[in-house]
Design a protein around this motif. Structure first.
Motif, PDB file in Angstrom:
ATOM      1  N   ASN A  56       0.839  -1.197   0.000  1.00 18.56           N
ATOM      2  CA  ASN A  56       0.000   0.000   0.000  1.00 18.56           C
ATOM      3  C   ASN A  56       0.881   1.257   0.000  1.00 18.56           C
ATOM      4  OD1 ASN A  56       0.620   0.875   2.716  1.00 18.56           O
ATOM      5  ND2 ASN A  56      -0.852  -0.625   3.498  1.00 18.56           N
ATOM      6  N   GLY A  57       0.245   2.401  -0.116  1.00 23.61           N
ATOM      7  CA  GLY A  57       0.988   3.657  -0.213  1.00 23.61           C
ATOM      8  C   GLY A  57       1.888   3.927   0.976  1.00 23.61           C
ATOM      9  N   LEU A  58       1.409   3.605   2.178  1.00 14.70           N
ATOM     10  CA  LEU A  58       2.222   3.836   3.381  1.00 14.70           C
ATOM     11  C   LEU A  58       3.460   2.940   3.382  1.00 14.70           C
ATOM     12  CD1 LEU A  58      -0.641   4.067   6.023  1.00 14.70           C
ATOM     13  CD2 LEU A  58       0.744   5.956   5.146  1.00 14.70           C
ATOM     14  N   GLU A  59       3.272   1.684   2.958  1.00 15.96           N
ATOM     15  CA  GLU A  59       4.418   0.765   2.886  1.00 15.96           C
ATOM     16  C   GLU A  59       5.403   1.217   1.809  1.00 15.96           C
ATOM     17  OE1 GLU A  59       2.006  -3.273   4.278  1.00 15.96           O
ATOM     18  OE2 GLU A  59       2.022  -2.660   2.170  1.00 15.96           O
ATOM     19  N   SER A  77      -6.258   9.569  -2.053  1.00 16.96           N
ATOM     20  CA  SER A  77      -6.969   8.363  -1.621  1.00 16.96           C
ATOM     21  C   SER A  77      -8.461   8.520  -1.833  1.00 16.96           C
ATOM     22  CB  SER A  77      -6.693   8.096  -0.142  1.00 16.96           C
ATOM     23  OG  SER A  77      -7.490   7.009   0.297  1.00 16.96           O
ATOM     24  N   GLY A  78      -9.072   7.434  -2.292  1.00 14.99           N
ATOM     25  CA  GLY A  78     -10.527   7.424  -2.448  1.00 14.99           C
ATOM     26  C   GLY A  78     -11.235   7.067  -1.165  1.00 14.99           C
ATOM     27  N   HIS A  79     -10.484   6.878  -0.104  1.00 12.03           N
ATOM     28  CA  HIS A  79     -11.063   6.468   1.174  1.00 12.03           C
ATOM     29  C   HIS A  79     -10.697   7.491   2.241  1.00 12.03           C
ATOM     30  CE1 HIS A  79     -11.659   2.599  -0.825  1.00 12.03           C
ATOM     31  NE2 HIS A  79     -10.440   2.789  -1.298  1.00 12.03           N
ATOM     32  N   GLY A  80     -11.700   7.957   2.990  1.00 11.48           N
ATOM     33  CA  GLY A  80     -11.447   8.935   4.049  1.00 11.48           C
ATOM     34  C   GLY A  80     -10.840   8.268   5.263  1.00 11.48           C
ATOM     35  N   ASP A  81      -9.609   7.867   5.136  1.00  7.24           N
ATOM     36  CA  ASP A  81      -8.940   7.093   6.173  1.00  7.24           C
ATOM     37  C   ASP A  81      -8.074   8.021   7.023  1.00  7.24           C
ATOM     38  OD1 ASP A  81      -7.492   5.317   7.677  1.00  7.24           O
ATOM     39  OD2 ASP A  81      -7.205   3.886   6.056  1.00  7.24           O
ATOM     40  N   VAL A  82      -8.651   8.534   8.108  1.00  7.53           N
ATOM     41  CA  VAL A  82      -7.942   9.497   8.958  1.00  7.53           C
ATOM     42  C   VAL A  82      -6.690   8.892   9.594  1.00  7.53           C
ATOM     43  CG1 VAL A  82      -8.117  10.981  10.991  1.00  7.53           C
ATOM     44  CG2 VAL A  82      -9.990  10.884   9.343  1.00  7.53           C
ATOM     45  N   PRO A  83      -6.755   7.672  10.170  1.00  6.04           N
ATOM     46  CA  PRO A  83      -5.526   7.101  10.743  1.00  6.04           C
ATOM     47  C   PRO A  83      -4.395   6.969   9.721  1.00  6.04           C
ATOM     48  CG  PRO A  83      -7.434   5.874  11.509  1.00  6.04           C
ATOM     49  CD  PRO A  83      -7.929   6.809  10.434  1.00  6.04           C
ATOM     50  N   ALA A  85      -4.007   8.829   7.052  1.00 10.71           N
ATOM     51  CA  ALA A  85      -3.530  10.187   6.762  1.00 10.71           C
ATOM     52  C   ALA A  85      -2.563  10.653   7.841  1.00 10.71           C
ATOM     53  CB  ALA A  85      -4.716  11.149   6.654  1.00 10.71           C
ATOM     54  N   VAL A  86      -2.901  10.371   9.086  1.00  9.88           N
ATOM     55  CA  VAL A  86      -2.038  10.764  10.205  1.00  9.88           C
ATOM     56  C   VAL A  86      -0.691  10.053  10.103  1.00  9.88           C
ATOM     57  CG1 VAL A  86      -1.755  10.636  12.712  1.00  9.88           C
ATOM     58  CG2 VAL A  86      -3.938  11.373  11.743  1.00  9.88           C
ATOM     59  N   ARG A  87      -0.731   8.742   9.816  1.00  2.79           N
ATOM     60  CA  ARG A  87       0.518   7.979   9.683  1.00  2.79           C
ATOM     61  C   ARG A  87       1.372   8.516   8.542  1.00  2.79           C
ATOM     62  NH1 ARG A  87      -0.629   1.955   8.836  1.00  2.79           N
ATOM     63  NH2 ARG A  87       1.600   1.942   8.454  1.00  2.79           N
ATOM     64  N   ALA A  88       0.726   8.832   7.413  1.00  2.00           N
ATOM     65  CA  ALA A  88       1.455   9.345   6.250  1.00  2.00           C
ATOM     66  C   ALA A  88       2.138  10.670   6.582  1.00  2.00           C
ATOM     67  CB  ALA A  88       0.500   9.523   5.072  1.00  2.00           C
ATOM     68  N   MET A  89       1.410  11.559   7.245  1.00  2.00           N
ATOM     69  CA  MET A  89       1.956  12.876   7.576  1.00  2.00           C
ATOM     70  C   MET A  89       3.076  12.748   8.604  1.00  2.00           C
ATOM     71  SD  MET A  89       0.256  14.750   5.515  1.00  2.00           S
ATOM     72  CE  MET A  89       0.240  16.481   5.926  1.00  2.00           C
ATOM     73  N   LYS A  90       2.908  11.872   9.573  1.00  2.00           N
ATOM     74  CA  LYS A  90       3.971  11.668  10.574  1.00  2.00           C
ATOM     75  C   LYS A  90       5.234  11.107   9.927  1.00  2.00           C
ATOM     76  CE  LYS A  90       1.485  11.219  14.926  1.00  2.00           C
ATOM     77  NZ  LYS A  90       1.121  10.343  16.046  1.00  2.00           N
ATOM     78  N   ALA A  91       5.050  10.344   8.858  1.00  2.00           N
ATOM     79  CA  ALA A  91       6.197   9.767   8.158  1.00  2.00           C
ATOM     80  C   ALA A  91       6.788  10.732   7.135  1.00  2.00           C
ATOM     81  CB  ALA A  91       5.793   8.466   7.478  1.00  2.00           C
ATOM     82  N   GLY A  92       6.259  11.957   7.085  1.00  5.14           N
ATOM     83  CA  GLY A  92       6.866  12.983   6.241  1.00  5.14           C
ATOM     84  C   GLY A  92       6.113  13.366   4.990  1.00  5.14           C
ATOM     85  N   ALA A  93       4.913  12.816   4.755  1.00  9.78           N
ATOM     86  CA  ALA A  93       4.146  13.221   3.574  1.00  9.78           C
ATOM     87  C   ALA A  93       3.802  14.709   3.671  1.00  9.78           C
ATOM     88  CB  ALA A  93       2.862  12.396   3.465  1.00  9.78           C
ATOM     89  N   VAL A  94       3.770  15.369   2.519  1.00  7.60           N
ATOM     90  CA  VAL A  94       3.467  16.802   2.543  1.00  7.60           C
ATOM     91  C   VAL A  94       1.971  17.078   2.454  1.00  7.60           C
ATOM     92  CG1 VAL A  94       5.687  17.554   1.635  1.00  7.60           C
ATOM     93  CG2 VAL A  94       3.853  17.042   0.048  1.00  7.60           C
ATOM     94  N   ASP A  95       1.207  16.100   1.971  1.00  8.50           N
ATOM     95  CA  ASP A  95      -0.241  16.313   1.882  1.00  8.50           C
ATOM     96  C   ASP A  95      -0.949  14.974   1.730  1.00  8.50           C
ATOM     97  OD1 ASP A  95      -2.580  17.862   1.839  1.00  8.50           O
ATOM     98  OD2 ASP A  95      -1.641  19.338   0.517  1.00  8.50           O
ATOM     99  N   PHE A  96      -2.250  14.981   2.017  1.00  7.14           N
ATOM    100  CA  PHE A  96      -3.084  13.786   1.908  1.00  7.14           C
ATOM    101  C   PHE A  96      -4.423  14.264   1.361  1.00  7.14           C
ATOM    102  CE2 PHE A  96      -5.594  10.177   3.020  1.00  7.14           C
ATOM    103  CZ  PHE A  96      -4.706   9.104   3.142  1.00  7.14           C
ATOM    104  N   LEU A  97      -4.691  13.992   0.079  1.00  6.03           N
ATOM    105  CA  LEU A  97      -5.864  14.543  -0.602  1.00  6.03           C
ATOM    106  C   LEU A  97      -6.869  13.442  -0.943  1.00  6.03           C
ATOM    107  CD1 LEU A  97      -3.866  16.802  -3.079  1.00  6.03           C
ATOM    108  CD2 LEU A  97      -4.947  17.523  -0.949  1.00  6.03           C
ATOM    109  N   PRO A  98      -8.163  13.730  -0.756  1.00  6.20           N
ATOM    110  CA  PRO A  98      -9.187  12.731  -1.086  1.00  6.20           C
ATOM    111  C   PRO A  98      -9.492  12.703  -2.586  1.00  6.20           C
ATOM    112  CG  PRO A  98     -10.221  14.697  -0.210  1.00  6.20           C
ATOM    113  CD  PRO A  98      -8.738  14.936  -0.155  1.00  6.20           C
ATOM    114  N   LYS A  99      -9.782  11.508  -3.113  1.00 10.41           N
ATOM    115  CA  LYS A  99     -10.265  11.374  -4.489  1.00 10.41           C
ATOM    116  C   LYS A  99     -11.780  11.552  -4.490  1.00 10.41           C
ATOM    117  CE  LYS A  99      -6.987   7.885  -6.246  1.00 10.41           C
ATOM    118  NZ  LYS A  99      -6.895   6.474  -6.659  1.00 10.41           N
ATOM    119  N   PRO A 100     -12.376  12.133  -5.495  1.00 10.19           N
ATOM    120  CA  PRO A 100     -11.671  12.780  -6.602  1.00 10.19           C
ATOM    121  C   PRO A 100     -11.102  14.120  -6.147  1.00 10.19           C
ATOM    122  CG  PRO A 100     -14.035  13.060  -6.855  1.00 10.19           C
ATOM    123  CD  PRO A 100     -13.836  12.215  -5.631  1.00 10.19           C
ATOM    124  N   VAL A 101      -9.864  14.397  -6.524  1.00  7.88           N
ATOM    125  CA  VAL A 101      -9.217  15.640  -6.109  1.00  7.88           C
ATOM    126  C   VAL A 101      -9.328  16.652  -7.247  1.00  7.88           C
ATOM    127  CG1 VAL A 101      -6.956  14.811  -6.869  1.00  7.88           C
ATOM    128  CG2 VAL A 101      -7.083  16.632  -5.195  1.00  7.88           C
TER     129      VAL A 101
END
Length: 198
Positions: A56-59, A77-83, A85-101
């Motif tokens: 997956n994207g986080l992996e 992501s097409g899924h409103g997955d808050v946890p 998103a939090v994991r991605a941002m903590k790992a250094g992602a600059v943004d987390f956008l819902p589909k359709p963006v």
């Protein structure tokens, strides 16, 4: 710019949109394809889908970092997955956008990511230039430099190093000249940027 999404239609539309905006695009419909590629030239950014087969994207985010990819990562992501998103941002992602963006929102996020990468590159280049200047110092000049950066007077440095105050004064002058600084305050800032605070 690198796009990873297992949905061919999303991959095509994102690629087309970015190319129309003047970005060079490499796209991958499977996360493992991207891992087979060596880290790309910078500045750049990576746009990742969250849910993909096998990895997956986080992996993939974690694997890319381990492989030496330094480009900023933004998730869609097409899924409103808050946890997630939090994991991605903590790992250094600059943004987390819902589909359709929306196009405007996605392009703005990409520009933020590219600006972040350009700033990181400039900072790395500045640190490398400082390291080169610092490498010009002799071992004794480095000791004097550390003493000056700690706020010691010439006579205190001389006492610590077991040398004459006049010698320290000369070495201090050479340190300031080689490092191209005019004041102790500049010297301290330089040492902090090098990651060697006094």
């Amino acid at each position: 710019m690198f796009i990873v999404d297992d949905d061919p239609s999303v991959l095509r539309s994102l690629s087309r949109m970015f190319q129309l905006e003047g970005y060079e695009v490499e796209r991958f419909d499977h996360p493992r394809q991207m891992l087979e590629r060596k880290p790309g030239p910078r500045p750049g950014c990576v746009v990742l889908d969250l849910r993909m087969p096998e990895l997956n994207g986080l992996e993939l985010q974690a694997e890319l970092r381990r492989a030496g990819w330094m480009q900023p990562i933004l998730f869609i992501s097409g899924h409103g997955d808050v946890p997630a998103a939090v994991r991605a941002m903590k790992a250094g992602a600059v943004d987390f956008l819902p589909k359709p963006v929306g196009t405007v929102e996605l392009l703005a996020a990409v520009e933020r990511a590219l600006a972040q990468d350009r700033a990181a590159i400039a900072s790395e280049q500045e640190r490398e230039a400082l390291r080169i200047r610092f490498a010009l110092l002799t071992p004794r000049e480095r000791e004097v430099c550390q003493g000056v950066a700690r706020g010691l007077l010439n006579k205190q440095i001389a006492a610590e190093l077991g040398t004459a105050e006049q010698t320290v004064r000369l070495q201090r002058g050479r340190v300031m000249e080689k490092l191209a600084v005019d004041s102790v305050a500049e010297l301290v800032r330089l040492m902090e940027r090098l990651g060697s605070p006094p």
